[in-house]
Design a protein around this motif. Sequence first.
Motif, PDB file in Angstrom:
ATOM      1  N   HIS A   1       0.809  -1.228   0.000  1.00  0.00           N
ATOM      2  CA  HIS A   1       0.000   0.000   0.000  1.00  0.00           C
ATOM      3  C   HIS A   1       0.840   1.276   0.000  1.00  0.00           C
ATOM      4  O   HIS A   1       0.444   2.288   0.571  1.00  0.00           O
ATOM      5  CB  HIS A   1      -0.965   0.005   1.188  1.00  0.00           C
ATOM      6  N   PHE A   2       1.980   1.223  -0.660  1.00  0.00           N
ATOM      7  CA  PHE A   2       2.865   2.397  -0.704  1.00  0.00           C
ATOM      8  C   PHE A   2       2.190   3.580  -1.401  1.00  0.00           C
ATOM      9  O   PHE A   2       2.306   4.729  -0.951  1.00  0.00           O
ATOM     10  CB  PHE A   2       4.171   2.035  -1.394  1.00  0.00           C
TER      11      PHE A   2
ATOM     12  N   SER B   1       5.134  -5.534   4.500  1.00  0.00           N
ATOM     13  CA  SER B   1       5.796  -5.775   3.216  1.00  0.00           C
ATOM     14  C   SER B   1       5.459  -7.169   2.727  1.00  0.00           C
ATOM     15  O   SER B   1       4.977  -8.012   3.479  1.00  0.00           O
ATOM     16  CB  SER B   1       7.313  -5.624   3.360  1.00  0.00           C
ATOM     17  N   ALA B   2       5.727  -7.369   1.476  1.00  0.00           N
ATOM     18  CA  ALA B   2       5.624  -8.706   0.885  1.00  0.00           C
ATOM     19  C   ALA B   2       7.010  -9.053   0.364  1.00  0.00           C
ATOM     20  O   ALA B   2       7.772  -8.177  -0.047  1.00  0.00           O
ATOM     21  CB  ALA B   2       4.609  -8.709  -0.256  1.00  0.00           C
ATOM     22  N   HIS B   3       7.328 -10.330   0.399  1.00  0.00           N
ATOM     23  CA  HIS B   3       8.636 -10.741  -0.106  1.00  0.00           C
ATOM     24  C   HIS B   3       8.526 -12.098  -0.785  1.00  0.00           C
ATOM     25  O   HIS B   3       7.595 -12.857  -0.552  1.00  0.00           O
ATOM     26  CB  HIS B   3       9.666 -10.801   1.030  1.00  0.00           C
ATOM     27  N   GLY B   4       9.476 -12.339  -1.637  1.00  0.00           N
ATOM     28  CA  GLY B   4       9.578 -13.633  -2.304  1.00  0.00           C
ATOM     29  C   GLY B   4      11.037 -14.036  -2.378  1.00  0.00           C
ATOM     30  O   GLY B   4      11.913 -13.184  -2.535  1.00  0.00           O
ATOM     31  N   CYS B   5      11.279 -15.319  -2.241  1.00  0.00           N
ATOM     32  CA  CYS B   5      12.650 -15.819  -2.243  1.00  0.00           C
ATOM     33  C   CYS B   5      12.850 -16.804  -3.391  1.00  0.00           C
ATOM     34  O   CYS B   5      11.937 -17.531  -3.765  1.00  0.00           O
ATOM     35  CB  CYS B   5      12.961 -16.537  -0.936  1.00  0.00           C
TER      36      CYS B   5
ATOM     37  N   CYS C   1       3.086 -13.770  -3.021  1.00  0.00           N
ATOM     38  CA  CYS C   1       2.918 -13.440  -1.602  1.00  0.00           C
ATOM     39  C   CYS C   1       1.895 -12.320  -1.437  1.00  0.00           C
ATOM     40  O   CYS C   1       1.010 -12.392  -0.585  1.00  0.00           O
ATOM     41  CB  CYS C   1       4.259 -13.049  -0.992  1.00  0.00           C
ATOM     42  N   LYS C   2       1.999 -11.274  -2.267  1.00  0.00           N
ATOM     43  CA  LYS C   2       1.056 -10.157  -2.200  1.00  0.00           C
ATOM     44  C   LYS C   2      -0.365 -10.637  -2.457  1.00  0.00           C
ATOM     45  O   LYS C   2      -1.303 -10.233  -1.763  1.00  0.00           O
ATOM     46  CB  LYS C   2       1.426  -9.068  -3.208  1.00  0.00           C
TER      47      LYS C   2
ATOM     48  N   ARG D   1      -5.847 -12.153  -0.505  1.00  0.00           N
ATOM     49  CA  ARG D   1      -6.891 -13.157  -0.291  1.00  0.00           C
ATOM     50  C   ARG D   1      -7.151 -13.352   1.199  1.00  0.00           C
ATOM     51  O   ARG D   1      -8.291 -13.461   1.622  1.00  0.00           O
ATOM     52  CB  ARG D   1      -6.513 -14.484  -0.943  1.00  0.00           C
ATOM     53  N   SER D   2      -6.102 -13.382   1.994  1.00  0.00           N
ATOM     54  CA  SER D   2      -6.234 -13.549   3.435  1.00  0.00           C
ATOM     55  C   SER D   2      -6.992 -12.376   4.043  1.00  0.00           C
ATOM     56  O   SER D   2      -7.841 -12.560   4.911  1.00  0.00           O
ATOM     57  CB  SER D   2      -4.848 -13.671   4.070  1.00  0.00           C
TER      58      SER D   2
END
Length: 135
Positions: free
Chosen positions: A6-7, A87-91, A116-117, A122-123
Motif C-alpha cells: 500500500h505504498f 511488506s511482501a517478499h519472495g525468495c 505473496c502479495k 486473499r487472506s
Amino acid sequence: YADLNHFKYVNDTFGHEAGDRLLVTFAQTLCRVFDGSHAMTARVGGDEFVVILKDVTQGWIDEAWQQVELDLQEESRRLPFCYWITSAHGCATRAQGDTRPLEDIVRAADHAMYECKEAMKRSAQVSSTPGRKSA
C-alpha cells in the motif's frame, strides 16, 4: 525481492514526504536485519528492494523475514502518521553448481513476491468477510 504494501496509499494520503520516510525506514530495516558479510541490500525501483544472500539456509532466511516484519511493526509506532508498515517478499535460491544467471533468480524471487502479495490480499478478504471471526 520485497516491496512495501500500500505504498501508493501513503503517498496519496499523507504526501510524498511521508512516502520518502517510509522508504528510508524500510531500507534501514532491511539493512539492519540483513547486515554482515552474507548480504547485500539494494533498492531496485519505486518501493521494491532486493536482498542478495550468500551461504545461508532457508531457515535463516525465514527467521530474518520474520524479524523484518517485527521491526516494521515497531517502526510503525514511531511514524508521525497513522499507518501500519507491512511488506511482501519472495525468495528464490541458486545452489552451488546451478548455472542459471542471477537475473533469472531475481526474476523468480520477484514472481514469488507477487504471489505473496496475492496471498495476503486473499487472506485480508477472508478475514474481513461479514460474519467471520478473525483468529
